[in-house]
Scaffold this active site. Structure first.
Site, PDB file in Angstrom:
ATOM      1  N   CYS A 266      -2.699  -0.569  -2.455  1.00 23.39           N
ATOM      2  CA  CYS A 266      -3.545  -1.675  -2.052  1.00 23.39           C
ATOM      3  C   CYS A 266      -3.214  -2.820  -2.982  1.00 23.39           C
ATOM      4  O   CYS A 266      -2.541  -2.638  -3.997  1.00 23.39           O
ATOM      5  CB  CYS A 266      -5.020  -1.311  -2.236  1.00 23.39           C
ATOM      6  SG  CYS A 266      -5.498   0.136  -1.271  1.00 23.39           S
TER       7      CYS A 266
ATOM      8  N   ARG B 222       1.388  -4.775   0.295  1.00 31.54           N
ATOM      9  CA  ARG B 222       0.890  -3.547  -0.327  1.00 31.54           C
ATOM     10  C   ARG B 222      -0.057  -2.771   0.588  1.00 31.54           C
ATOM     11  O   ARG B 222      -0.461  -1.647   0.273  1.00 31.54           O
ATOM     12  CB  ARG B 222       0.158  -3.878  -1.633  1.00 31.54           C
ATOM     13  CG  ARG B 222       0.970  -4.693  -2.608  1.00 31.54           C
ATOM     14  CD  ARG B 222       0.163  -5.028  -3.825  1.00 31.54           C
ATOM     15  NE  ARG B 222      -0.111  -3.854  -4.616  1.00 31.54           N
ATOM     16  CZ  ARG B 222       0.674  -3.371  -5.551  1.00 31.54           C
ATOM     17  NH1 ARG B 222       1.800  -3.987  -5.839  1.00 31.54           N
ATOM     18  NH2 ARG B 222       0.354  -2.294  -6.220  1.00 31.54           N
TER      19      ARG B 222
ATOM     20  N   TRP C 122      -4.555  -0.281   2.128  1.00 32.01           N
ATOM     21  CA  TRP C 122      -3.743   0.678   2.868  1.00 32.01           C
ATOM     22  C   TRP C 122      -4.490   2.001   2.712  1.00 32.01           C
ATOM     23  O   TRP C 122      -4.565   2.559   1.611  1.00 32.01           O
ATOM     24  CB  TRP C 122      -2.348   0.780   2.257  1.00 32.01           C
ATOM     25  CG  TRP C 122      -1.403   1.668   3.034  1.00 32.01           C
ATOM     26  CD1 TRP C 122      -0.646   1.312   4.104  1.00 32.01           C
ATOM     27  CD2 TRP C 122      -1.123   3.055   2.784  1.00 32.01           C
ATOM     28  NE1 TRP C 122       0.089   2.392   4.539  1.00 32.01           N
ATOM     29  CE2 TRP C 122      -0.189   3.469   3.747  1.00 32.01           C
ATOM     30  CE3 TRP C 122      -1.581   3.978   1.849  1.00 32.01           C
ATOM     31  CZ2 TRP C 122       0.305   4.771   3.793  1.00 32.01           C
ATOM     32  CZ3 TRP C 122      -1.096   5.275   1.898  1.00 32.01           C
ATOM     33  CH2 TRP C 122      -0.157   5.662   2.869  1.00 32.01           C
TER      34      TRP C 122
ATOM     35  N   ASN D 234      -7.177  -0.181  -6.660  1.00 34.19           N
ATOM     36  CA  ASN D 234      -5.874   0.228  -6.135  1.00 34.19           C
ATOM     37  C   ASN D 234      -5.516   1.532  -6.833  1.00 34.19           C
ATOM     38  O   ASN D 234      -5.513   1.580  -8.067  1.00 34.19           O
ATOM     39  CB  ASN D 234      -4.834  -0.849  -6.454  1.00 34.19           C
ATOM     40  CG  ASN D 234      -3.406  -0.384  -6.168  1.00 34.19           C
ATOM     41  OD1 ASN D 234      -3.181   0.354  -5.216  1.00 34.19           O
ATOM     42  ND2 ASN D 234      -2.464  -0.807  -6.985  1.00 34.19           N
ATOM     43  N   GLY D 235      -5.228   2.583  -6.069  1.00 34.39           N
ATOM     44  CA  GLY D 235      -4.866   3.866  -6.685  1.00 34.39           C
ATOM     45  C   GLY D 235      -5.624   4.994  -6.026  1.00 34.39           C
ATOM     46  O   GLY D 235      -6.203   4.826  -4.950  1.00 34.39           O
TER      47      GLY D 235
ATOM     48  N   GLU E 122      20.624   5.307   6.098  1.00 42.12           N
ATOM     49  CA  GLU E 122      19.869   4.062   5.899  1.00 42.12           C
ATOM     50  C   GLU E 122      19.702   3.313   7.231  1.00 42.12           C
ATOM     51  O   GLU E 122      18.626   2.789   7.527  1.00 42.12           O
ATOM     52  CB  GLU E 122      20.586   3.190   4.853  1.00 42.12           C
ATOM     53  CG  GLU E 122      20.017   1.793   4.658  1.00 42.12           C
ATOM     54  CD  GLU E 122      18.551   1.738   4.238  1.00 42.12           C
ATOM     55  OE1 GLU E 122      17.964   2.783   3.938  1.00 42.12           O
ATOM     56  OE2 GLU E 122      17.988   0.633   4.256  1.00 42.12           O
TER      57      GLU E 122
ATOM     58  N   LYS F 256      16.033   2.450   8.849  1.00 40.16           N
ATOM     59  CA  LYS F 256      15.604   1.095   9.231  1.00 40.16           C
ATOM     60  C   LYS F 256      15.083   1.100  10.661  1.00 40.16           C
ATOM     61  O   LYS F 256      14.055   0.517  10.952  1.00 40.16           O
ATOM     62  CB  LYS F 256      16.755   0.084   9.124  1.00 40.16           C
ATOM     63  CG  LYS F 256      17.188  -0.345   7.753  1.00 40.16           C
ATOM     64  CD  LYS F 256      16.219  -1.240   7.011  1.00 40.16           C
ATOM     65  CE  LYS F 256      15.260  -0.449   6.207  1.00 40.16           C
ATOM     66  NZ  LYS F 256      15.576  -0.041   4.893  1.00 40.16           N
TER      67      LYS F 256
ATOM     68  N   GLU G  19      11.631   3.082  11.008  1.00 41.70           N
ATOM     69  CA  GLU G  19      10.414   2.575  10.367  1.00 41.70           C
ATOM     70  C   GLU G  19       9.871   1.312  11.016  1.00 41.70           C
ATOM     71  O   GLU G  19       8.670   1.073  10.963  1.00 41.70           O
ATOM     72  CB  GLU G  19      10.578   2.402   8.850  1.00 41.70           C
ATOM     73  CG  GLU G  19      11.392   1.242   8.383  1.00 41.70           C
ATOM     74  CD  GLU G  19      11.414   1.110   6.856  1.00 41.70           C
ATOM     75  OE1 GLU G  19      10.379   1.288   6.208  1.00 41.70           O
ATOM     76  OE2 GLU G  19      12.506   0.800   6.317  1.00 41.70           O
TER      77      GLU G  19
ATOM     78  N   HIS H  77      27.208  21.107  13.905  1.00 40.18           N
ATOM     79  CA  HIS H  77      26.472  22.286  13.403  1.00 40.18           C
ATOM     80  C   HIS H  77      25.041  22.328  13.940  1.00 40.18           C
ATOM     81  O   HIS H  77      24.190  23.000  13.363  1.00 40.18           O
ATOM     82  CB  HIS H  77      26.482  22.298  11.870  1.00 40.18           C
ATOM     83  CG  HIS H  77      27.866  22.472  11.309  1.00 40.18           C
ATOM     84  ND1 HIS H  77      28.564  23.661  11.408  1.00 40.18           N
ATOM     85  CD2 HIS H  77      28.697  21.609  10.687  1.00 40.18           C
ATOM     86  CE1 HIS H  77      29.763  23.523  10.853  1.00 40.18           C
ATOM     87  NE2 HIS H  77      29.866  22.279  10.410  1.00 40.18           N
TER      88      HIS H  77
ATOM     89  N   LYS I  86       4.653  -1.354   1.409  1.00 44.80           N
ATOM     90  CA  LYS I  86       5.874  -1.547   0.629  1.00 44.80           C
ATOM     91  C   LYS I  86       5.879  -0.734  -0.660  1.00 44.80           C
ATOM     92  O   LYS I  86       6.894  -0.167  -1.043  1.00 44.80           O
ATOM     93  CB  LYS I  86       6.030  -3.043   0.319  1.00 44.80           C
ATOM     94  CG  LYS I  86       7.328  -3.355  -0.380  1.00 44.80           C
ATOM     95  CD  LYS I  86       8.156  -4.305   0.427  1.00 44.80           C
ATOM     96  CE  LYS I  86       9.532  -4.484  -0.127  1.00 44.80           C
ATOM     97  NZ  LYS I  86      10.544  -3.870   0.728  1.00 44.80           N
TER      98      LYS I  86
END
Ligand code: AGP
Length: 591
Positions: free
Chosen positions: A2, A27, A74, A100-101, A468, A472, A475, A491, A586
């Site tokens: 947050c 955040r 968040w 935040n936490g 990567e 991208k 997400e 495989h 983020k």
């Protein structure tokens, strides 16, 4: 995950706090709230939704008062509702807290407080903080004394700010394992999770350390240690690249950050050669080298691993930070750990680094965010020098991480200067890779926007670019995508290839070209639609993303940028906001 901010000064506080929260939205962006002190009244306004929506609905901008705290959330504990939005209050409504936490022992604390008669209004872990403070304040102590008294009871991670109606005129804050920075501009004081939130007012920043307490009033700031002793702390100048949070005419931060990449390389390459030589020697001397990171930073680390092996002839391992703890038994004083993190806040990375430090390992970090917790924990810090990256999807910082690994590996063979020259030549190649594919990728995204599955394959140093590229895409456009070494396709995953399944093949003209192409042909024979990222033409491609020819160790840089653009255009074609993907934030400060 947050963002929190506090303001104490002579301006109306609400607009300052709201502007700051907009800078902190990366955040978390599911709920917003502010608490403001005015004429000895404590006003709290909060709701689920984005800042603009909540602000308009509750008239946040016009709340009166010169002292305020704010929060952008968040959700971790408790769903996205008005009740769970911050600030949280005590039973009497006299205290407001933004946090935040994660308070890991909140259930025990909550049960104890309820048994003593406290009434809770939310499902959050954070709400225990105002109730604990309420009990302390009953004894007549000051707000900062109450904060010092309750902090040892809180397990987990926190940065929180408190306002009280009875001890008005001040904001008190403290932290453990989550960031809190303070700014002063001569007329006012600011406190936030990130200096970006107040960088438009001041470039003087003071970093609060774990367990320290800050007290802000309109005319001074004071600092206390955990025992309540006064501390003197010095401010540092904020790097000028860190001020600024504008889209510069682009519709989204992500596109701006993708397009900034040609310039980013020269900023990243601006490094201290001596430091690189020392770190390179430490890497070569260490009995074992472990790179640890999450998500995109881990994919950059996988490219780094190839570079260390190819250039420095040094084998190292890359361990996903969330799994690092399970390998802690083999970490000792002969281990060098390289921790890679854009934010420098990722909880999994921080936890692993702390464990490795305790075991005696040397810690080198590669971080973008100055004054981050990871930087604080490291023996050596390599900055990415990229400036803020706001889009949740990492783009320019990935390229910058690749550049740092390139410089480090060449430093192992005393060729830092040569690597710098090579990197400066790459700016024009990256521009070319972006410009010559832009229009084609817009068309391709229109064509493929309703596909449900994508596969990305590559070999050798480019394998991580496949992963990567897939990350991208998933997400920000919410399409299932998998990246893998091309040789692995047969495989198992080959069973999923059907008529017109998009398979992105990264096949530059390097040592792995022929083998990668053979794997692409195997997929095409099963109906795959081949999207090739290459500098070499072939008639098996259904769509060609043309990249410039570069040295084979530099192909990851030119291959990744069109894949970022592809993901961006896919998200936009599907109607999504690429800067704020659902469920993500983020800085991932929870485990
Ligand atoms: C990247 O696009 C992602 N948002 C995510 O995987 C990110 O790279 C990861 O959370 C690690 O973050 P860090 O670099 O700040 O540690």
């Amino acid at each position: 995950m947050c963002g929190i901010i506090g303001y104490c000064g002579n301006k109306p506080a609400a607009p300052v706090v709201l502007e700051g929260l907009k800078c902190l939205e990366y955040r978390g962006y599911d709920s917003v709230g502010v608490a403001i002190l005015c004429d000895a009244q404590l006003l709290i306004r909060k709701d689920a939704g984005k800042i603009e929506e909540v602000s308009e609905k509750h008239g946040l901008d016009s709340l009166p008062g010169n002292i305020a705290i704010g929060h952008t959330r968040w959700a971790t504990h408790g769903s996205v509702t008005q009740a769970n939005a911050h600030p949280h209050s005590d039973c009497s409504g006299r205290i407001a807290v933004v946090h935040n936490g994660i308070i890991e022992n909140y259930q025990e604390l909550r049960q104890e407080l309820i048994s003593q008669g406290h009434r809770f209004s939310s499902e959050t872990d954070s709400e225990v903080i105002p109730h604990l403070l309420e009990d302390e304040l009953k004894s007549g102590c000051s707000l900062e004394e109450a904060v010092l008294a309750i902090a040892p009871k809180l397990e987990g991670s926190y940065a929180f700010l408190v306002l009280s109606r009875d001890d008005s005129g001040k904001i008190v804050g403290t932290r453990k394992n989550n960031p809190l920075v303070i700014g002063a501009d001569g007329h006012a004081y600011y406190v936030s999770s990130d200096a970006l939130a107040f960088s438009q007012y001041t470039n003087q920043v003071i970093t609060l350390r774990d367990t320290e307490v800050v007290i802000l009033t309109s005319d001074k700031i004071e600092f206390l240690d955990a025992a309540g002793n006064r501390l003197t702390k010095q401010s540092e100048e904020l790097d000028s690249s860190w001020a600024g949070n504008h889209k510069d005419g682009y519709p989204f931060f992500m596109l701006k950050e993708i397009m900034e990449q040609p310039q980013v390389l020269s900023k990243t390459a601006y490094q201290d050669e001596r430091k690189f030589t020392d770190i390179a020697l430490d890497i070569l001397r260490a009995r074992q080298v472990i790179i640890t990171a999450c998500g995109t930073s881990r994919y950059a680390s996988l490219v780094g691993r190839y570079l260390f092996s190819k250039v420095g002839k040094k084998f190292c391992d890359v361990v996903m930070a969330s799994e690092f703890g399970y390998f802690a038994d083999s970490v000792d004083k002969n281990t060098l750990v390289i921790a890679v993190s854009q934010s420098g806040e990722t909880a999994d990375v921080i936890e692993g680094v702390k464990a490795a430090r305790d075991a005696g390992a040397e810690i080198v970090s590669i971080v973008n965010r100055p004054n981050s917790i990871l930087a604080d924990l490291s023996h050596q810090v390599i900055p990415l020098n990229c400036g803020p990256e706001i889009g949740v999807a990492a783009t320019k910082t990935f390229l910058s991480q690749l550049a740092v690994f390139y410089l480090l590996s060449f430093s192992m063979v005393n060729s830092f200067d040569k690597a710098c020259i090579q990197l400066s030549d790459m700016s024009s190649k990256i521009t070319e890779a972006l410009n010559c594919n832009n229009d084609g990728l817009i068309k391709l995204s229109q064509e493929l926007k309703d596909k449900n599955n994508f596969y990305y394959i590559a070999r050798g140093i480019n394998f991580a670019i496949a992963s990567e590229g897939a990350l991208k895409l998933k997400e920000i456009s919410y399409i299932h995508a998998e990246g893998m070494p091309a040789g692995e396709l047969k495989h198992g995953t080959l069973a999923l290839i059907e008529q017109d399944t998009p398979v992105v093949v990264i096949c530059p003209a390097d040592y792995a070209y022929s083998e990668t192409l053979s794997n692409a042909i195997e997929a095409k024979s099963r109906g795959a639609y081949i999207i090739a990222v290459s500098d070499k033409e072939s008639d098996i491609y259904d769509f060609w993303i043309k990249i410039p020819e570069v040295d084979e160790l530099l192909y990851p840089m030119v291959a990744v940028v069109p894949l970022q653009l592809l993901a961006y255009y896919m998200a936009v074609s599907r109607g999504y906001d690429p800067d704020k993907p659902r469920n993500l934030a983020k800085s991932v400060t929870v485990k």
